[in-house]
Design a protein around this motif. Structure first.
Motif, PDB file in Angstrom:
ATOM      1  N   VAL A  83     -18.062 -20.301  26.689  1.00 32.97           N
ATOM      2  CA  VAL A  83     -16.926 -20.155  27.331  1.00 32.97           C
ATOM      3  C   VAL A  83     -17.056 -18.888  28.194  1.00 32.97           C
ATOM      4  N   ASP A  84     -16.565 -18.696  29.351  1.00 34.11           N
ATOM      5  CA  ASP A  84     -16.660 -17.550  30.207  1.00 34.11           C
ATOM      6  C   ASP A  84     -15.454 -16.702  30.095  1.00 34.11           C
ATOM      7  N   ILE A  85     -15.831 -15.604  29.719  1.00 32.40           N
ATOM      8  CA  ILE A  85     -14.836 -14.538  29.453  1.00 32.40           C
ATOM      9  C   ILE A  85     -15.077 -13.186  30.261  1.00 32.40           C
ATOM     10  N   SER A  86     -15.858 -13.542  31.348  1.00 28.05           N
ATOM     11  CA  SER A  86     -16.133 -12.194  32.292  1.00 28.05           C
ATOM     12  C   SER A  86     -15.089 -11.831  33.147  1.00 28.05           C
ATOM     13  N   GLN A  87     -14.084 -12.486  33.283  1.00 33.89           N
ATOM     14  CA  GLN A  87     -12.973 -12.112  34.264  1.00 33.89           C
ATOM     15  C   GLN A  87     -11.747 -11.446  33.365  1.00 33.89           C
ATOM     16  N   LEU A  88     -11.962 -11.433  32.081  1.00 31.19           N
ATOM     17  CA  LEU A  88     -10.673 -11.012  31.065  1.00 31.19           C
ATOM     18  C   LEU A  88     -10.856  -9.595  31.040  1.00 31.19           C
ATOM     19  N   ASN A  89      -9.725  -8.990  30.799  1.00 30.56           N
ATOM     20  CA  ASN A  89      -9.603  -7.410  30.445  1.00 30.56           C
ATOM     21  C   ASN A  89      -9.189  -7.510  29.058  1.00 30.56           C
ATOM     22  N   ALA A  90      -9.002  -6.262  28.446  1.00 34.69           N
ATOM     23  CA  ALA A  90      -8.765  -5.918  27.069  1.00 34.69           C
ATOM     24  C   ALA A  90      -7.586  -6.861  26.677  1.00 34.69           C
ATOM     25  N   GLY A  91      -7.657  -7.371  25.495  1.00 33.17           N
ATOM     26  CA  GLY A  91      -6.433  -7.989  24.965  1.00 33.17           C
ATOM     27  C   GLY A  91      -6.795  -9.056  23.794  1.00 33.17           C
ATOM     28  N   GLN A  92      -5.698  -9.545  23.296  1.00 32.91           N
ATOM     29  CA  GLN A  92      -5.633 -10.696  22.382  1.00 32.91           C
ATOM     30  C   GLN A  92      -5.782 -12.075  23.019  1.00 32.91           C
ATOM     31  N   TYR A  93      -6.693 -12.888  22.874  1.00 34.90           N
ATOM     32  CA  TYR A  93      -6.849 -14.128  23.347  1.00 34.90           C
ATOM     33  C   TYR A  93      -6.933 -15.377  22.381  1.00 34.90           C
ATOM     34  N   ARG A  94      -6.814 -16.578  23.065  1.00 39.02           N
ATOM     35  CA  ARG A  94      -7.138 -17.776  22.310  1.00 39.02           C
ATOM     36  C   ARG A  94      -7.887 -18.897  23.133  1.00 39.02           C
ATOM     37  N   VAL A  95      -8.621 -19.755  22.636  1.00 32.43           N
ATOM     38  CA  VAL A  95      -9.302 -20.698  23.204  1.00 32.43           C
ATOM     39  C   VAL A  95      -8.453 -21.933  22.680  1.00 32.43           C
ATOM     40  N   ILE A  96      -7.916 -22.915  23.905  1.00 30.01           N
ATOM     41  CA  ILE A  96      -7.031 -23.756  23.231  1.00 30.01           C
ATOM     42  C   ILE A  96      -7.972 -25.137  23.635  1.00 30.01           C
ATOM     43  N   LYS A  97      -8.244 -26.239  22.699  1.00 34.97           N
ATOM     44  CA  LYS A  97      -8.982 -27.557  22.813  1.00 34.97           C
ATOM     45  C   LYS A  97      -8.141 -28.598  22.263  1.00 34.97           C
ATOM     46  N   ASP A  98      -8.027 -29.735  22.830  1.00 37.11           N
ATOM     47  CA  ASP A  98      -7.480 -30.952  22.347  1.00 37.11           C
ATOM     48  C   ASP A  98      -8.527 -31.709  21.824  1.00 37.11           C
ATOM     49  N   ILE A  99      -8.318 -32.331  20.632  1.00 36.92           N
ATOM     50  CA  ILE A  99      -9.299 -33.178  19.875  1.00 36.92           C
ATOM     51  C   ILE A  99      -8.716 -34.431  19.520  1.00 36.92           C
ATOM     52  N   SER A 100      -9.199 -35.487  19.411  1.00 33.35           N
ATOM     53  CA  SER A 100      -8.498 -36.769  18.891  1.00 33.35           C
ATOM     54  C   SER A 100      -9.726 -37.488  17.671  1.00 33.35           C
ATOM     55  N   VAL A 101      -9.096 -38.460  17.026  1.00 36.83           N
ATOM     56  CA  VAL A 101     -10.173 -39.324  16.147  1.00 36.83           C
ATOM     57  C   VAL A 101     -10.622 -40.516  17.047  1.00 36.83           C
ATOM     58  N   GLU A 102     -11.647 -41.005  17.235  1.00 39.48           N
ATOM     59  CA  GLU A 102     -12.139 -41.867  17.899  1.00 39.48           C
ATOM     60  C   GLU A 102     -11.934 -42.944  17.220  1.00 39.48           C
ATOM     61  N   GLY A 103     -11.056 -44.095  18.115  1.00 33.77           N
ATOM     62  CA  GLY A 103     -10.503 -45.313  17.709  1.00 33.77           C
ATOM     63  C   GLY A 103      -9.155 -45.197  17.095  1.00 33.77           C
ATOM     64  N   LEU A 104      -8.654 -44.076  16.717  1.00 36.37           N
ATOM     65  CA  LEU A 104      -7.326 -44.118  15.964  1.00 36.37           C
ATOM     66  C   LEU A 104      -6.251 -43.128  16.711  1.00 36.37           C
ATOM     67  N   ASP A 105      -5.086 -43.550  16.370  1.00 34.35           N
ATOM     68  CA  ASP A 105      -4.081 -42.611  17.205  1.00 34.35           C
ATOM     69  C   ASP A 105      -3.708 -41.395  16.377  1.00 34.35           C
TER      70      ASP A 105
END
Length: 309
Positions: free
Chosen positions: A275-297
């Protein structure tokens, strides 16, 4: 002369607008720029970093027998079923029949089916018995044959379902579905197989970064997704980054490009992504990602927090 003067003024005005628009994008990414944090889009609020029990120990079959469902070559040397001969099923440029066998992740009680596809207007003549088996696997070995039926086929139409059944109501089980075309001596002329996975319908996963604290001189971090099973996780390369601005999470307006591909993680596997963070200044961050189960809802949005000093 007056018309020429007005046209010239309009031209200069348009050019000034274009230059101003281009200048807004330089050094400031997204609407409002990176420095205008108070106008960033509001983020997703409270999000967990994990779901379920990531220390879960799943009592099930050999994990090496789990998907990819679309690549079965490795099974031909490990099971009683040989590679398709091409006499009937289309394989390696030979054969006359298309086919469809239920595969992938399913729930107990779901339907499974075998479909043959002929390509002649009048149908593809066969006059053969077809042996259908649904077998529960233990690793690569057949533990138990759950269903076995012989179906006589005289002619195959354009899309003909020759057999269907219902999967047992049992969890964390891997099945093999097979179709064997027999000659008059009950010898196998051709065969094809598929895998059906029936896990407990739940997600046990966690998202984290390789460190909790980074320096502004750091160019990237490693995002780690852990799958504790029993299901197979499906996700893409896409993610977003949010920053804590006062009391709100806000979306950092980064101009990022992603490969549009689907990725899978079997139970017990971890996936790592830079994950590229080279443009971020000081602070509190989080990376967000969506995941799912293959074949199930089943879907979940996870967030991995980190700090830049």
């Amino acid at each position: 002369m007056m018309r020429f003067f007005i046209a010239k003024l309009l031209f200069l005005f348009v050019m000034m607008m274009i230059i101003a628009g281009c200048g807004q994008g330089e050094g400031n990414i997204g609407s409002g720029g990176l420095n205008d944090e108070s106008n960033w889009e509001i983020g997703q609020g409270d999000l967990p970093s994990s779901i379920g029990d990531i220390e879960k120990k799943v009592d099930m079959m050999d994990e090496q027998a789990i998907p990819p469902f679309h690549s079965l070559e490795y099974l031909w040397d490990k099971t009683p079923f040989d590679e398709p001969t091409g006499k009937w099923f289309m394989h390696n440029g030979q054969g006359v029949l298309g086919y469809g066998l239920t595969t992938g992740t399913k729930k107990g009680g779901d339907e499974f089916a075998v479909t043959f596809i002929g390509h002649k207007d009048e149908g593809e003549p066969m006059n053969r018995d077809v042996r259908i088996q649904l077998s529960e696997l233990d690793g690569y070995d057949i533990k138990e044959v759950i269903v076995e039926e012989i179906v006589y086929i005289d002619t195959v139409g354009s899309n003909e379902q020759i057999f269907s059944g219902e999967l047992p109501h049992k969890e964390n089980v891997l099945y093999m579905l097979s179709a064997e075309i027999l000659n008059e001596n009950e010898e196998v002329e051709d065969s094809f197989i598929s895998l059906i996975f029936v896990p407990k319908p739940e997600m046990n996963a966690a998202l984290q970064t390789d460190k909790s604290l980074y320096e502004q001189s750091d160019n990237d971090l490693t995002l780690i997704l852990q799958n504790a099973g029993p299901t197979v996780l499906f996700y893409g390369t896409y993610y977003t980054i949010e920053k804590k601005v006062e009391d709100d999470w806000r979306v950092v307006p980064l101009d990022m490009a992603f490969h549009d591909i689907g990725l899978y993680s079997k139970f017990g596997e971890t996936y790592e992504q830079k994950v590229d963070i080279s443009q971020l200044n000081a602070g509190q961050y989080r990376v967000i990602k969506d995941i799912s189960v293959e074949g199930l809802d089943i879907t979940q949005t996870l967030a991995a927090e980190f700090i830049i000093e």
